[in-house]
Design a protein around this motif. Structure first.
Motif, mmCIF file in Angstrom:
data_model
loop_
_atom_site.group_PDB
_atom_site.id
_atom_site.type_symbol
_atom_site.label_atom_id
_atom_site.label_comp_id
_atom_site.label_asym_id
_atom_site.label_seq_id
_atom_site.Cartn_x
_atom_site.Cartn_y
_atom_site.Cartn_z
ATOM 1 N N GLY A 1 0.797 -1.230 0.000
ATOM 2 C CA GLY A 1 0.000 0.000 0.000
ATOM 3 C C GLY A 1 0.823 1.270 0.000
ATOM 4 O O GLY A 1 0.255 2.374 0.031
ATOM 5 N N LEU A 2 2.148 1.161 -0.032
ATOM 6 C CA LEU A 2 2.998 2.354 -0.021
ATOM 7 C C LEU A 2 2.807 3.188 -1.285
ATOM 8 O O LEU A 2 2.627 2.647 -2.377
ATOM 9 N N ARG A 3 2.862 4.504 -1.120
ATOM 10 C CA ARG A 3 2.838 5.451 -2.236
ATOM 11 C C ARG A 3 4.107 6.292 -2.186
ATOM 12 O O ARG A 3 4.882 6.224 -1.234
ATOM 13 N N GLY A 4 4.309 7.094 -3.209
ATOM 14 C CA GLY A 4 5.484 7.937 -3.236
ATOM 15 C C GLY A 4 5.553 8.890 -2.065
ATOM 16 O O GLY A 4 6.634 9.191 -1.551
ATOM 17 N N VAL A 5 4.395 9.378 -1.615
ATOM 18 C CA VAL A 5 4.354 10.335 -0.516
ATOM 19 C C VAL A 5 4.646 9.678 0.820
ATOM 20 O O VAL A 5 4.851 10.364 1.829
ATOM 21 N N ASP A 6 4.680 8.353 0.854
ATOM 22 C CA ASP A 6 4.905 7.634 2.104
ATOM 23 C C ASP A 6 6.380 7.377 2.380
ATOM 24 O O ASP A 6 6.710 6.596 3.278
ATOM 25 N N LEU A 7 7.264 8.000 1.621
ATOM 26 C CA LEU A 7 8.692 7.846 1.832
ATOM 27 C C LEU A 7 9.275 9.135 2.410
ATOM 28 O O LEU A 7 9.065 10.218 1.863
ATOM 29 N N ASP A 8 9.984 9.026 3.513
ATOM 30 C CA ASP A 8 10.694 10.154 4.109
ATOM 31 C C ASP A 8 12.177 9.881 3.902
ATOM 32 O O ASP A 8 12.811 9.136 4.668
ATOM 33 N N TRP A 9 12.734 10.486 2.856
ATOM 34 C CA TRP A 9 14.107 10.187 2.483
ATOM 35 C C TRP A 9 15.105 10.716 3.517
ATOM 36 O O TRP A 9 16.134 10.079 3.778
ATOM 37 N N TRP B 1 18.146 0.626 -2.499
ATOM 38 C CA TRP B 1 17.449 -0.205 -3.491
ATOM 39 C C TRP B 1 16.187 0.490 -4.008
ATOM 40 O O TRP B 1 15.833 0.354 -5.182
ATOM 41 N N ILE B 2 15.510 1.239 -3.130
ATOM 42 C CA ILE B 2 14.345 1.997 -3.598
ATOM 43 C C ILE B 2 14.767 3.051 -4.619
ATOM 44 O O ILE B 2 14.108 3.245 -5.649
ATOM 45 N N ARG B 3 15.874 3.726 -4.352
ATOM 46 C CA ARG B 3 16.370 4.745 -5.284
ATOM 47 C C ARG B 3 16.725 4.122 -6.632
ATOM 48 O O ARG B 3 16.383 4.661 -7.694
ATOM 49 N N LEU B 4 17.389 2.971 -6.630
ATOM 50 C CA LEU B 4 17.730 2.293 -7.879
ATOM 51 C C LEU B 4 16.479 1.854 -8.630
ATOM 52 O O LEU B 4 16.403 1.953 -9.852
ATOM 53 N N TYR B 5 15.480 1.375 -7.878
ATOM 54 C CA TYR B 5 14.228 0.947 -8.520
ATOM 55 C C TYR B 5 13.507 2.131 -9.158
ATOM 56 O O TYR B 5 13.020 2.047 -10.299
ATOM 57 N N LEU B 6 13.418 3.251 -8.446
ATOM 58 C CA LEU B 6 12.729 4.420 -8.987
ATOM 59 C C LEU B 6 13.456 4.999 -10.192
ATOM 60 O O LEU B 6 12.830 5.550 -11.105
ATOM 61 N N ALA B 7 14.790 4.877 -10.214
ATOM 62 C CA ALA B 7 15.541 5.348 -11.379
ATOM 63 C C ALA B 7 15.186 4.542 -12.619
ATOM 64 O O ALA B 7 15.131 5.083 -13.729
ATOM 65 N N GLU B 8 14.913 3.265 -12.460
ATOM 66 C CA GLU B 8 14.493 2.428 -13.585
ATOM 67 C C GLU B 8 13.039 2.678 -13.958
ATOM 68 O O GLU B 8 12.666 2.601 -15.135
ATOM 69 N N LEU B 9 12.208 2.964 -12.944
ATOM 70 C CA LEU B 9 10.777 3.135 -13.190
ATOM 71 C C LEU B 9 10.475 4.401 -13.964
ATOM 72 O O LEU B 9 9.586 4.427 -14.815
ATOM 73 N N GLY B 10 11.186 5.453 -13.673
ATOM 74 C CA GLY B 10 10.898 6.727 -14.313
ATOM 75 C C GLY B 10 10.034 7.604 -13.430
ATOM 76 O O GLY B 10 10.176 7.614 -12.207
ATOM 77 N N SER B 11 9.132 8.332 -14.033
ATOM 78 C CA SER B 11 8.304 9.287 -13.282
ATOM 79 C C SER B 11 7.324 8.551 -12.384
ATOM 80 O O SER B 11 6.764 7.516 -12.738
ATOM 81 N N LEU B 12 7.109 9.122 -11.203
ATOM 82 C CA LEU B 12 6.159 8.576 -10.239
ATOM 83 C C LEU B 12 5.522 9.735 -9.492
ATOM 84 O O LEU B 12 6.201 10.522 -8.828
ATOM 85 N N GLU B 13 4.206 9.854 -9.610
ATOM 86 C CA GLU B 13 3.478 10.878 -8.876
ATOM 87 C C GLU B 13 3.473 10.545 -7.390
ATOM 88 O O GLU B 13 3.521 9.376 -6.990
ATOM 89 N N GLN B 14 3.402 11.597 -6.562
ATOM 90 C CA GLN B 14 3.501 11.406 -5.118
ATOM 91 C C GLN B 14 2.392 10.522 -4.558
ATOM 92 O O GLN B 14 2.612 9.767 -3.608
ATOM 93 N N ASN B 15 1.197 10.602 -5.136
ATOM 94 C CA ASN B 15 0.075 9.820 -4.616
ATOM 95 C C ASN B 15 -0.170 8.530 -5.394
ATOM 96 O O ASN B 15 -1.175 7.867 -5.186
ATOM 97 N N GLU B 16 0.747 8.191 -6.288
ATOM 98 C CA GLU B 16 0.641 6.925 -7.004
ATOM 99 C C GLU B 16 1.236 5.800 -6.163
ATOM 100 O O GLU B 16 2.090 6.023 -5.313
ATOM 101 N N PRO B 17 0.789 4.541 -6.387
ATOM 102 C CA PRO B 17 1.411 3.404 -5.697
ATOM 103 C C PRO B 17 2.907 3.354 -5.989
ATOM 104 O O PRO B 17 3.359 3.705 -7.074
ATOM 105 N N LEU B 18 3.683 2.908 -5.006
ATOM 106 C CA LEU B 18 5.131 2.864 -5.161
ATOM 107 C C LEU B 18 5.571 1.687 -6.020
ATOM 108 O O LEU B 18 6.489 1.811 -6.829
ATOM 109 N N TRP B 19 4.921 0.547 -5.857
ATOM 110 C CA TRP B 19 5.375 -0.671 -6.529
ATOM 111 C C TRP B 19 4.526 -0.961 -7.756
ATOM 112 O O TRP B 19 3.292 -1.002 -7.677
#
Length: 415
Positions: free
Chosen positions: A237-245, A272-290
């Motif tokens: 259920g994690l979203r982009g906004v649920d990450l506190d870097w 690993w999250i940073r590497l995954y997001l770099a491959e994923l591309g754009s991600l809106e803050q309220n979109e699912p993370l995975w």
């Protein structure tokens, strides 16, 4: 006076019919039990409506619906109306579940040789084809709450068929009039559940599992899970906004209560999250993370869609086939809990908070256990020490010699 003779059912001959089904509905009751004609079963529908009004989540509604569907099928098989059921029907169902095989949509193929056995590497038992005691106990609890609901409304049988076993004691015999009444006694036909230890994954097995993963997404999910013991549904259920870097925290919504909670994650997990997001591309803050790629019948090939529990299970299936193990996502929760409980810098209250347990006793009873490997090593050392001490002692004194004379002769006691 002639005694009451109850006819016994031949449970070995009973087969549950494929009566009705559970369907998802766009209604306040998200899951419904319908009869063979597709119409909701009214007694069950009214109970589930009240169950939803109490704030229970859709997953719990679905679970209760399947239990009540099995109960209805059982009543159809034995020819008893729902409002005339007695404790005999509950007892016979428990006995039947103890020897019956669970229905399967398709026969076992590769798992036919491992069903019910113990994996030699993970030391975990594979699921078998029989009903587990916890399944039977959960079913009894659901059926009892169903009939309790109808008895309070003035419908159904006069006595709840799922009876309590109070050992001859009167309920609430020493009740304080200033306190509310509470249910006493255990359900009479509940099978005993063996106490199982938490499924800790040794460090070498964890390293093997992590090395067998094929994508940065999977590495990120498992690294977060083994950091804080979050449940699979909470992580999915994690979203982009649920990450506190900055603070390296992830926000989850707890299973059951839906309470918001920020949990720490390791720096490795955030890498690993940073590497995954770099491959994923754009991600809106309220979109699912995975996200995962799935083929759908739209004629446009693979399409990106949010990752669900079945996709996560597929990750473990691939790894388990490769390693010859049978690990699951919940094993990571157990592993994280055991690691935290053995850290002297953390209290059990800290572990309880991170795991999201309501009661401290739940955390202590399940995870405050000794490491069997360490216990075995200590006992082995104890046996070695005893053997060495026995070799250092002088031989016993022969019969006929005085202990005092020998002490004077050799300058000490001869023992």
């Amino acid at each position: 006076m002639a005694g009451f003779v109850e006819s016994e059912r031949d449970l070995g001959l009973i087969r549950l019919p494929r009566w009705g089904r559970v369907v998802q509905a766009a209604d306040v009751v998200p899951w419904q039990v319908v009869d063979p004609d597709g119409r909701p079963v009214e007694p069950v529908q009214r109970f589930l409506r009240d169950f939803v009004a109490q704030g229970n989540r859709p997953g719990s509604v679905r679970s209760y619906a399947y239990v009540l569907l099995r109960w209805w099928r059982w009543l159809v098989a034995v020819g008893v109306d729902w409002d005339k059921a007695t404790s005999s029907e509950v007892r016979d169902l428990v006995l039947w579940l103890g020897q019956a095989a669970k229905p399967r949509n398709s026969p076992r193929t590769t798992s036919i040789g491992t069903a019910g056995t113990v994996n030699p590497k993970s030391r975990k038992r594979y699921l078998g084809d029989q009903y587990e005691p916890r399944t039977v106990r959960h079913g009894n609890a659901v059926v009892r709450s169903f009939y309790q609901f109808w008895i309070e409304l003035g419908g159904g049988p006069l006595v709840n068929p799922v009876v309590l076993d109070r050992g001859g004691r009167r309920p609430n015999a020493h009740h304080n009039p200033l306190e509310p009444f509470r249910a006493e006694g255990r359900l009479r036909y509940n099978p005993k559940v063996p106490k199982r230890k938490p499924r800790e994954m040794p460090d070498e097995r964890w390293n093997e599992l992590f090395a067998a993963l094929r994508s940065n997404r999977d590495r990120a999910i498992l690294a977060v899970a083994v950091s804080n013991g979050a449940r699979a549904s909470e992580l999915l259920g994690l979203r982009g906004v649920d990450l506190d870097w900055g603070e390296q925290l992830v926000r989850v919504f707890r299973k059951g209560t839906d309470a918001e909670q920020w949990l720490p994650a390791s720096s490795e997990a955030f890498v690993w999250i940073r590497l995954y997001l770099a491959e994923l591309g754009s991600l809106e803050q309220n979109e699912p993370l995975w996200w995962t790629l799935r083929r759908r019948d739209h004629g446009d090939g693979l399409r990106r869609q949010p990752m669900n529990y079945e996709a996560l299970r597929a990750v473990f299936r691939r790894v388990n086939v490769l390693l010859g193990t049978n690990y699951s996502m919940h094993d990571l929760r157990h592993t994280a809990a055991i690691r935290m409980s053995r850290d002297e810098a953390l209290s059990m209250r800290d572990v309880q908070t991170i795991l999201g347990h309501v009661h401290l006793s739940t955390t202590a009873d399940v995870y405050l256990v000794e490491d069997e490997a360490q216990v075995v090593r200590r006992v082995q050392q104890h046996l070695v020490d005893r053997e060495q001490n026995a070799q250092q002692l002088p031989p016993p004194m022969a019969v006929g010699y005085d202990d005092g004379d020998l002490s004077v002769l050799f300058g000490g006691r001869s023992q």
